[in-house]
Enzyme design. Structure first.
Site, PDB file in Angstrom:
ATOM      1  N   SER A 189       0.826  -1.210   0.000  1.00  0.00           N
ATOM      2  CA  SER A 189       0.000   0.000   0.000  1.00  0.00           C
ATOM      3  C   SER A 189       0.861   1.261   0.000  1.00  0.00           C
ATOM      4  CB  SER A 189      -0.890  -0.036   1.246  1.00  0.00           C
ATOM      5  OG  SER A 189      -1.750   1.059   1.282  1.00  0.00           O
ATOM      6  N   CYS A 315     -10.462   1.233  15.310  1.00  0.00           N
ATOM      7  CA  CYS A 315     -11.637   1.074  14.461  1.00  0.00           C
ATOM      8  C   CYS A 315     -11.727   2.304  13.574  1.00  0.00           C
ATOM      9  CB  CYS A 315     -12.895   1.049  15.319  1.00  0.00           C
ATOM     10  SG  CYS A 315     -13.403  -0.586  15.731  1.00  0.00           S
TER      11      CYS A 315
END
Ligand code: PLP
Length: 374
Positions: A189, A315
């Protein structure tokens, strides 16, 4: 207020060279699917980036192909969902973009966060003769624990399986050689290595066809529709080249800073847990508990004091996820919920490390002097 960025495993600042290369292209509508001159220019840029990325991770251009995606999350989903008819095996410590797709980790880890190769062998042996893919991350995003990918590849291939590695955290932080590791597939990435957001690569065997995640114009050999992010892809390839050529220099810079923080904290408070402290680890990553102080409390304290760090498991919302990785290593949820991740980058200094340690001690004393769970 001056801030100190210690969250490089989450995203890295864009490298100067990458920024310059992107700015050069910014005014051009570069769509490689177009047939006119600008389209051809765009196609040449994207194809050059493909070759450069393959070279950077020492993949064989005659055997491997690059599929550009928008993120590693997408790349992981594409390989795991697109390879139909295969049983998918993974580990308990994978990033959610692998773990949540597979739904379970069949291979567990030891107390150092290193996967158990004997379990891998058992699982592969049971699948001998069937089509199966094993996905194992090269290095863990939370603890930095480096996995034994070469040995895992040998085991998987012995029983006729394919092996994919999510090497998002490994790239640029340690040598990464796809051929030497015996990998069939790889995910990397851009924004983790000084590239821009919006570009990632899935490397797969040249003859392989994956079922696409979504329908559209059929770009990337029909496997990933959607107009290419030509600028980000161009910058990604440059970031890749720079990151792999800089691995030694990187280690020499970040490791002493990480080690200083770790050693000073352990000296001050010997009861802290350094996750994967005894494993071979990425040189920039520290995952450490602050006894009796929840991760959320630590994040607020450090944020107020200008330190950008993260908890063990993040999260997308501001809530913290269950700290699965630390718990899989045998720690209780209470201990795991006191984890902080510090991930160092090239711009950090030893002075910042000293300031951070002082800030850490301040909170530790505040809470632990009154012996109360924060
Ligand atoms: N895999 C690992 C190991 C990661 O650390 C991350 C991001 O933190 C990802 C996958 C997802 O990457 P992206 O942000 O490109 O979707």
């Amino acid at each position: 207020m001056k801030t100190v960025y210690f969250d490089h495993n989450s995203a890295t600042p864009i490298r100067k060279e990458v920024l310059e290369s992107i700015i050069e292209l910014v005014e051009k509508p570069l769509n490689p699917a177009a047939t006119h001159a600008l389209g051809k220019e765009a196609k040449a840029i994207v194809d050059k980036a493909r070759l450069s990325i393959l070279k950077s991770v020492n993949a064989d251009k005659d055997k491997h192909q690059v599929i550009f995606t928008s993120s590693a999350t997408e790349a992981n989903n594409l390989v795991l969902k697109g390879l139909q008819g295969f049983k998918i095996i993974t580990t308990v410590i994978e990033h959610p973009s692998v773990f949540n797709v597979v739904g379970e980790g069949q291979i567990s880890v030891d107390e150092n966060g290193v996967i158990k190769l004997d379990e891998l062998e058992e699982v592969c042996k049971a699948l001998n003769g069937q089509k199966f893919l094993v996905s194992i991350m090269a290095a863990n995003n939370e603890t930095g624990a480096i996995q034994q990918i070469k040995q895992a590849s040998e085991i998987v291939h012995k029983y006729g399986g394919l092996i994919h590695s999510d090497a998002v955290q490994a790239l640029g932080k340690m040598p990464l050689d796809m051929t030497n590791l015996g990998l069939d597939m790889l995910t990397i990435s851009s924004h983790k290595i000084g590239g821009d957001f919006g570009a990632a690569a899935l490397i797969i065997p040249k003859n392989m066809q994956l079922v696409p995640l979504f329908q559209g114009g059929g770009q990337e050999g029909g496997m990933r529709s959607g107009t290419h992010n030509t600028r980000a892809i161009h910058g990604f390839a440059i970031a890749c080249e720079l990151a792999v050529s800089d691995v030694e220099n990187y280690k020499n810079h970040v490791e002493p800073i990480r080690d200083y923080i770790e050693q000073e904290i352990v000296k001050f408070s010997p009861e802290v847990v350094v996750f994967s402290g005894k494993a071979e680890r990425l040189p920039n990553t520290l995952s450490i508990t602050m006894p009796n102080v929840k991760s959320e409390t630590q994040l607020i304290h450090f944020d107020i004091n200008g330190f950008e760090v993260s908890a063990g498991a993040a999260c997308s919302s501001s809530r913290l996820a269950i700290p699965r990785v630390q718990m899989c290593m045998g720690y209780s949820e209470d201990v795991a919920r006191t984890t902080l991740r510090v991930s160092i980058g090239m711009s950090n200094t030893m002075e910042e490390a000293r300031e951070f340690v002082e800030c850490w001690k301040q909170l530790y004393l505040q809470v632990n002097n009154v012996k109360k769970v924060a």
